[in-house]
Design an enzyme around this catalytic site. Structure first.
Site, PDB file in Angstrom:
ATOM      1  N   SER A 191       0.661  -1.005  -0.139  1.00  0.00           N
ATOM      2  CA  SER A 191       0.020  -0.224   0.304  1.00  0.00           C
ATOM      3  C   SER A 191       1.106   1.116   0.003  1.00  0.00           C
ATOM      4  O   SER A 191       2.162   1.496   0.410  1.00  0.00           O
ATOM      5  CB  SER A 191      -1.490  -0.044   1.544  1.00  0.00           C
ATOM      6  N   TYR A 204      -2.341  -0.630  10.736  1.00  0.00           N
ATOM      7  CA  TYR A 204      -2.192  -1.395   9.150  1.00  0.00           C
ATOM      8  C   TYR A 204      -1.120  -0.222   8.534  1.00  0.00           C
ATOM      9  O   TYR A 204      -0.221  -0.803   7.648  1.00  0.00           O
ATOM     10  CB  TYR A 204      -3.401  -0.700   8.177  1.00  0.00           C
TER      11      TYR A 204
END
Length: 318
Positions: A191, A204
């Site tokens: 990501s 995250y």
């Protein structure tokens, strides 16, 4: 009897060795320029894609979201077999049936990548029932979407175990056979938050930063291993139920990516041996800006784009 130690003698380099070292130093910038120009030229020209007709692809988190689209895309582009791993049997079965109907052999196994023993057990079962995995796609991930102070300790651990440590276990399970056969590919769906973190999703961001370091180290470690490659994909916000409710201030300027686009770019990257893929390509600019802009300027960019508060409306799944 007294033994007198001889003084250590220096071992000066010969003139030939010194000349060779000097030549290497002078040649280095020319080599760097050559590789930069070559990479720039290759990015403008169509790349040759390797054939997938003999590849056995295993995708973690393959039952839904990006994983589901990855499975469909690998099948579409000619993979011999597709294997799905995940925690929810219902979605795994549905995806496997859809791919099987398209004409590609597909198998699914219920497996939690956070559980080391389960990963090794299921990896052995895959080899016995399906065969050697030649393309491993580490896609499984979870997110809780809370600040550090509002996060449950077990939830924080779960994110690290799935998003980061899960890659250790799956890669250790399948990479040795790839090295033995001198044929394989390890893929990570990462990501852009690994390089540009935002508030409200600290678990995250941390796990993806660790995951990126893992892949960077692995990619360099495999340079001398013929036939085995790595691809790391760093997408912007993708429109899946995982990040449902996330709101960017200017969605027209920064629209969320479609999962099928991420899947297509990933498979194309595997077939052309791209090491790192930023989606969209404008994310390169974000990384460059972070390298020289002062922190206060970066903070203003976060506030202006809405990244600073985009997780306030988060309703995604974990």
């Amino acid at each position: 009897m007294t033994v007198t130690a001889e003084p250590l003698r220096s071992n000066p380099k010969s003139p030939r060795m010194e000349l060779r070292s000097a030549w290497r130093v002078l040649l280095f910038p020319i080599q760097m320029l050559y590789h930069i120009l070559k990479a720039s030229l290759c990015s403008l020209l169509p790349r040759r894609k390797k054939d997938l007709s003999k590849e056995v692809v295993l995708i973690t988190g393959g039952g839904r979201g990006i994983g589901r689209h990855l499975a469909k895309e690998f099948a579409k582009q000619g993979a011999k077999k597709v294997i799905l791993w995940g925690r929810t049997e219902k979605t795994l079965k549905e995806t496997a049936e859809e791919i099987s109907l398209s004409g590609t052999e597909c198998h699914y196994f219920k497996c939690d990548v956070a559980n080391k023993e389960e990963v090794y057990k299921q990896a052995k079962l895959v080899r016995e029932k399906v065969g050697d995995v030649s393309i491993l796609v580490n896609n499984a991930a979870v997110v809780h979407g809370k600040s550090l102070m509002n996060s449950d300790d077990n939830a924080l651990l779960k994110t690290q175990h799935v998003n980061t440590l899960g890659q250790f276990w799956t890669t250790k399970a399948f990479l040795p056979r790839m090295l033995e056969l001198q044929h394989g590919h390890v893929v990570c769906i990462n990501s852009i938050l690994s390089q540009s973190p935002i508030p409200g999703v600290i678990d995250y961001c941390t796990s993806k930063a660790s995951s990126l370091a893992f892949m960077e180290s692995l990619t360099l470690g495999l340079l001398d291993c013929p036939g085995v490659s790595c691809t790391t994909v760093l997408p912007f916000h993708t429109n899946t139920e995982m990040f449902q409710g996330m709101r960017i201030r200017f969605p027209q300027l920064f629209p969320p990516l479609k999962p099928e686009v991420v899947a297509q770019k990933t498979v194309d990257g595997v077939r052309t041996d791209q090491a790192f893929i930023y989606l969209p390509w404008t994310m390169h600019a974000l990384v460059i800006l972070k390298s020289f802009m002062p922190q206060v300027a970066l903070e203003e960019i976060q506030k202006f784009t809405g990244s600073y508060t985009c997780m306030n409306t988060f309703k995604g799944r974990t």
